[in-house]
Design a protein around this motif. Structure first.
Motif, PDB file in Angstrom:
ATOM      1  N   GLY A 118       0.793  -1.221   0.000  1.00 43.49           N
ATOM      2  CA  GLY A 118       0.000   0.000   0.000  1.00 43.49           C
ATOM      3  C   GLY A 118       0.824   1.268   0.000  1.00 43.49           C
ATOM      4  O   GLY A 118       1.612   1.523  -0.910  1.00 43.49           O
ATOM      5  N   SER A 119       0.693   2.042   1.065  1.00 47.89           N
ATOM      6  CA  SER A 119       1.312   3.372   1.114  1.00 47.89           C
ATOM      7  C   SER A 119       2.814   3.326   1.356  1.00 47.89           C
ATOM      8  O   SER A 119       3.513   4.297   1.090  1.00 47.89           O
ATOM      9  CB  SER A 119       0.661   4.179   2.236  1.00 47.89           C
ATOM     10  OG  SER A 119       1.013   3.636   3.504  1.00 47.89           O
ATOM     11  N   HIS A 120       3.325   2.216   1.935  1.00 48.46           N
ATOM     12  CA  HIS A 120       4.738   2.050   2.323  1.00 48.46           C
ATOM     13  C   HIS A 120       5.102   2.898   3.539  1.00 48.46           C
ATOM     14  O   HIS A 120       6.283   2.975   3.903  1.00 48.46           O
ATOM     15  CB  HIS A 120       5.704   2.360   1.186  1.00 48.46           C
ATOM     16  CG  HIS A 120       5.363   1.737  -0.128  1.00 48.46           C
ATOM     17  ND1 HIS A 120       4.691   0.543  -0.232  1.00 48.46           N
ATOM     18  CD2 HIS A 120       5.600   2.147  -1.400  1.00 48.46           C
ATOM     19  CE1 HIS A 120       4.530   0.236  -1.506  1.00 48.46           C
ATOM     20  NE2 HIS A 120       5.059   1.197  -2.227  1.00 48.46           N
ATOM     21  N   ILE A 121       4.125   3.551   4.148  1.00 46.22           N
ATOM     22  CA  ILE A 121       4.382   4.343   5.356  1.00 46.22           C
ATOM     23  C   ILE A 121       4.605   3.395   6.529  1.00 46.22           C
ATOM     24  O   ILE A 121       3.889   2.411   6.695  1.00 46.22           O
ATOM     25  CB  ILE A 121       3.196   5.291   5.629  1.00 46.22           C
ATOM     26  CG1 ILE A 121       3.129   6.357   4.521  1.00 46.22           C
ATOM     27  CG2 ILE A 121       3.300   5.947   7.005  1.00 46.22           C
ATOM     28  CD1 ILE A 121       1.894   7.233   4.574  1.00 46.22           C
ATOM     29  N   TRP A 122       5.603   3.699   7.350  1.00 42.82           N
ATOM     30  CA  TRP A 122       6.006   2.790   8.417  1.00 42.82           C
ATOM     31  C   TRP A 122       4.836   2.383   9.306  1.00 42.82           C
ATOM     32  O   TRP A 122       4.621   1.187   9.548  1.00 42.82           O
ATOM     33  CB  TRP A 122       7.085   3.421   9.301  1.00 42.82           C
ATOM     34  CG  TRP A 122       8.252   3.979   8.588  1.00 42.82           C
ATOM     35  CD1 TRP A 122       8.662   3.697   7.305  1.00 42.82           C
ATOM     36  CD2 TRP A 122       9.185   4.934   9.097  1.00 42.82           C
ATOM     37  NE1 TRP A 122       9.785   4.414   6.995  1.00 42.82           N
ATOM     38  CE2 TRP A 122      10.133   5.189   8.066  1.00 42.82           C
ATOM     39  CE3 TRP A 122       9.314   5.609  10.310  1.00 42.82           C
ATOM     40  CZ2 TRP A 122      11.188   6.085   8.243  1.00 42.82           C
ATOM     41  CZ3 TRP A 122      10.367   6.498  10.487  1.00 42.82           C
ATOM     42  CH2 TRP A 122      11.291   6.722   9.473  1.00 42.82           C
ATOM     43  N   SER A 123       4.099   3.374   9.803  1.00 40.34           N
ATOM     44  CA  SER A 123       3.004   3.074  10.728  1.00 40.34           C
ATOM     45  C   SER A 123       1.914   2.244  10.058  1.00 40.34           C
ATOM     46  O   SER A 123       1.282   1.399  10.703  1.00 40.34           O
ATOM     47  CB  SER A 123       2.407   4.367  11.295  1.00 40.34           C
ATOM     48  OG  SER A 123       1.895   5.188  10.254  1.00 40.34           O
ATOM     49  N   HIS A 124       1.699   2.450   8.757  1.00 38.82           N
ATOM     50  CA  HIS A 124       0.691   1.670   8.040  1.00 38.82           C
ATOM     51  C   HIS A 124       1.136   0.210   7.898  1.00 38.82           C
ATOM     52  O   HIS A 124       0.314  -0.714   8.010  1.00 38.82           O
ATOM     53  CB  HIS A 124       0.441   2.275   6.667  1.00 38.82           C
ATOM     54  CG  HIS A 124      -0.142   3.644   6.715  1.00 38.82           C
ATOM     55  ND1 HIS A 124      -0.446   4.371   5.575  1.00 38.82           N
ATOM     56  CD2 HIS A 124      -0.478   4.442   7.773  1.00 38.82           C
ATOM     57  CE1 HIS A 124      -0.936   5.551   5.928  1.00 38.82           C
ATOM     58  NE2 HIS A 124      -0.959   5.622   7.240  1.00 38.82           N
ATOM     59  N   GLN A 125       2.416  -0.010   7.641  1.00 38.57           N
ATOM     60  CA  GLN A 125       2.938  -1.375   7.559  1.00 38.57           C
ATOM     61  C   GLN A 125       2.759  -2.098   8.889  1.00 38.57           C
ATOM     62  O   GLN A 125       2.385  -3.273   8.924  1.00 38.57           O
ATOM     63  CB  GLN A 125       4.413  -1.351   7.143  1.00 38.57           C
ATOM     64  CG  GLN A 125       4.642  -0.866   5.724  1.00 38.57           C
ATOM     65  CD  GLN A 125       6.107  -0.633   5.396  1.00 38.57           C
ATOM     66  OE1 GLN A 125       6.920  -0.327   6.271  1.00 38.57           O
ATOM     67  NE2 GLN A 125       6.455  -0.761   4.127  1.00 38.57           N
ATOM     68  N   ILE A 126       3.002  -1.374   9.971  1.00 35.15           N
ATOM     69  CA  ILE A 126       2.873  -1.961  11.302  1.00 35.15           C
ATOM     70  C   ILE A 126       1.412  -2.255  11.625  1.00 35.15           C
ATOM     71  O   ILE A 126       1.075  -3.331  12.142  1.00 35.15           O
ATOM     72  CB  ILE A 126       3.504  -1.025  12.351  1.00 35.15           C
ATOM     73  CG1 ILE A 126       5.021  -0.961  12.142  1.00 35.15           C
ATOM     74  CG2 ILE A 126       3.183  -1.500  13.771  1.00 35.15           C
ATOM     75  CD1 ILE A 126       5.713   0.117  12.950  1.00 35.15           C
ATOM     76  N   ILE A 127       0.522  -1.324  11.314  1.00 39.14           N
ATOM     77  CA  ILE A 127      -0.917  -1.540  11.550  1.00 39.14           C
ATOM     78  C   ILE A 127      -1.397  -2.768  10.786  1.00 39.14           C
ATOM     79  O   ILE A 127      -2.170  -3.581  11.313  1.00 39.14           O
ATOM     80  CB  ILE A 127      -1.720  -0.295  11.136  1.00 39.14           C
ATOM     81  CG1 ILE A 127      -1.500   0.839  12.134  1.00 39.14           C
ATOM     82  CG2 ILE A 127      -3.221  -0.614  11.038  1.00 39.14           C
ATOM     83  CD1 ILE A 127      -2.054   2.177  11.686  1.00 39.14           C
ATOM     84  N   GLY A 128      -0.932  -2.922   9.544  1.00 35.76           N
ATOM     85  CA  GLY A 128      -1.327  -4.083   8.765  1.00 35.76           C
ATOM     86  C   GLY A 128      -0.924  -5.382   9.431  1.00 35.76           C
ATOM     87  O   GLY A 128      -1.728  -6.318   9.556  1.00 35.76           O
ATOM     88  N   LEU A 129       0.323  -5.461   9.883  1.00 35.00           N
ATOM     89  CA  LEU A 129       0.790  -6.674  10.551  1.00 35.00           C
ATOM     90  C   LEU A 129       0.007  -6.937  11.835  1.00 35.00           C
ATOM     91  O   LEU A 129      -0.439  -8.062  12.080  1.00 35.00           O
ATOM     92  CB  LEU A 129       2.284  -6.547  10.870  1.00 35.00           C
ATOM     93  CG  LEU A 129       3.238  -6.758   9.701  1.00 35.00           C
ATOM     94  CD1 LEU A 129       4.644  -6.278  10.059  1.00 35.00           C
ATOM     95  CD2 LEU A 129       3.277  -8.233   9.307  1.00 35.00           C
TER      96      LEU A 129
END
Length: 214
Positions: A118-129
């Motif tokens: 998706g966005s590749h934004i750090w917090s978004h990657q973490i939320i996904g996991l």
């Protein structure tokens, strides 16, 4: 050449070796490695989720590669709804919204394969996991792509945890098992996620989480 990479080239996804424009060696070259190490049986996969649709190149690739699967795609751009197919289901969901992700997964999961592109934004990657790992089927796989953005300040906040740091924390918990103590809320959450994880494979720019088998 692997079948998956051939399909990636066909649909011009940057996951393939030659990227979106077909320029030799300009793609991320994920697909060759995915197929080499994947334990998923193509004909047995029933549900695939990809975060990040854009023009649908990889969504269409997954639809052809997994002949019996429904392919779900999440994006925030309404143009993503133009990506259609007999087994393609696109929804507008913001990956930064953990509640929305959870509601979607509870309604449509569990999934054999989840690809976060998706966005590749750090917090978004973490939320996904944090949100979606528990919605893998036993033996399923969760792929976090474009982790190299952890080394680009525009994708995060100064002092914030990067996607790479979070992945490494998960790996540390798996490697250390009970000897890695949960000292705060974040570590406790990673401890909970580790109950679903059998192993992690680190690639160039990406990581693959393998859920424990049934």
């Amino acid at each position: 050449m692997s079948l998956l990479n051939e399909l990636g080239l066909k649909y011009r996804t940057d996951k393939a070796v030659d990227g979106k424009r077909g320029e030799p060696g300009k793609g991320h070259d994920y697909l060759r490695v995915y197929e080499r190490f994947s334990m998923l049986e193509r004909t047995e996969v029933r549900k695939v989720l990809e975060i990040g649709v854009q023009k649908g190149a990889s969504i269409r690739m997954w639809e052809e590669y997994f002949p019996s699967a429904t392919i779900y795609g999440l994006d925030i751009a309404e143009s993503a709804l133009n990506v259609t197919g007999d087994r393609i289901r696109i929804q507008l969901v913001d990956q930064s919204d953990a509640a929305a992700l959870k509601a979607f997964a509870e309604q449509n999961g569990p999934f054999d394969l989840i690809v976060e592109d998706g966005s590749h934004i750090w917090s978004h990657q973490i939320i996904g996991l944090q949100t979606l790992l528990p919605h893998l089927k036993p033996g399923g796989q969760y792929i976090v792509e474009d982790l190299h953005t952890s080394y680009a300040a525009e994708f995060g906040e100064a002092g914030g945890m990067t996607g790479v740091q979070y992945v490494l924390k998960c790996c540390e918990k798996i490697l250390g098992s009970s000897r890695v103590r949960s000292s705060n809320e974040e570590d406790s959450l990673i401890h909970g996620l580790s109950e679903f994880i059998d192993s992690v494979m680190v690639l160039r720019y990406a990581a693959v989480f393998f859920a424990k088998p049934a």
